[in-house]
Design an enzyme around this catalytic site. Structure first.
Site, mmCIF file in Angstrom:
data_model
loop_
_atom_site.group_PDB
_atom_site.id
_atom_site.type_symbol
_atom_site.label_atom_id
_atom_site.label_comp_id
_atom_site.label_asym_id
_atom_site.label_seq_id
_atom_site.Cartn_x
_atom_site.Cartn_y
_atom_site.Cartn_z
ATOM 1 N N SER A 38 -0.559 2.677 -5.092
ATOM 2 C CA SER A 38 -0.173 1.385 -4.515
ATOM 3 C C SER A 38 -1.341 0.561 -3.988
ATOM 4 O O SER A 38 -1.214 -0.644 -3.840
ATOM 5 C CB SER A 38 0.856 1.577 -3.403
ATOM 6 N N LYS A 79 -1.720 0.483 3.625
ATOM 7 C CA LYS A 79 -1.456 -0.838 3.033
ATOM 8 C C LYS A 79 -2.413 -1.865 3.636
ATOM 9 O O LYS A 79 -3.124 -1.591 4.590
ATOM 10 C CB LYS A 79 -0.017 -1.302 3.306
#
Length: 182
Positions: A38, A79
């Site tokens: 990701s 993230k």
């Protein structure tokens, strides 16, 4: 001085060093292993990171910081911070808009160049994906750099600031990818 006292004298610095390292590890820094795709190409599966747990006790969260946060009781996610409290977020034609103004994301350029159509992020507004027009107080909006394959705030919503473990300070493995800047 007897040999026994000499041995005790040599053990003391080791004991202090172990205590200092344990304290730093417990309260200041943590190691993390990146799992998944990701955050590619910035971070790859298997990268080893040092996360500074005190970063946000000392200074503010900044847009584009890479953070680790508690996603649930068992998992932590890594993230990138896109939206701060009070922000309006939108993507249109693969361009980030914060509070109605275009915002450049230079860290995505190498990845976009590898794509066939050069488009990494689908169009959306904050309201479409969260039901809110602004990032609420005490929350942030996060995205993975691999926008085509990231489970992030578009799916699970806002991250509460108290869920943040800390800021990624550097990648130390693999050594050839050692980096402080992301």
């Amino acid at each position: 001085m007897t040999k026994q006292k000499e041995k005790r004298g040599r053990r003391w610095p080791w004991f202090v060093a172990v205590c200092v390292v344990a304290t730093l590890r417990l309260f200041v820094f943590s190691n993390y292993v990146v799992e998944g795709k990701s955050m590619m190409p910035t971070l790859e599966s298997g990268n080893l990171l040092i996360v500074n747990k005190l970063s946000y006790d000392i200074g503010p969260i900044r847009r584009f910081d890479i953070i680790v946060f508690h996603a649930n009781k068992k998992e932590d996610y890594v993230k990138r911070v896109i939206g701060l409290p009070g922000d309006r977020i939108a993507y249109k034609n693969d361009i980030l808009y914060v509070n109605g103004k275009k915002v450049d994301e230079p860290y995505l350029r190498p990845y976009k160049q590898k794509l066939l159509d050069g488009r990494l992020t689908g169009d959306f507004t904050l309201e479409e994906v969260t039901g809110k027009t602004r990032v609420p107080p005490g929350c942030i909006f996060v995205l993975g750099d691999n926008r085509l394959s990231s489970w992030d705030s578009r799916h699970f919503g806002f991250v509460k600031i108290n869920q943040i473990v800390g800021k990624v300070d550097f990648r130390y493995w693999p050594f050839k990818q050692f980096a402080f800047q992301f």
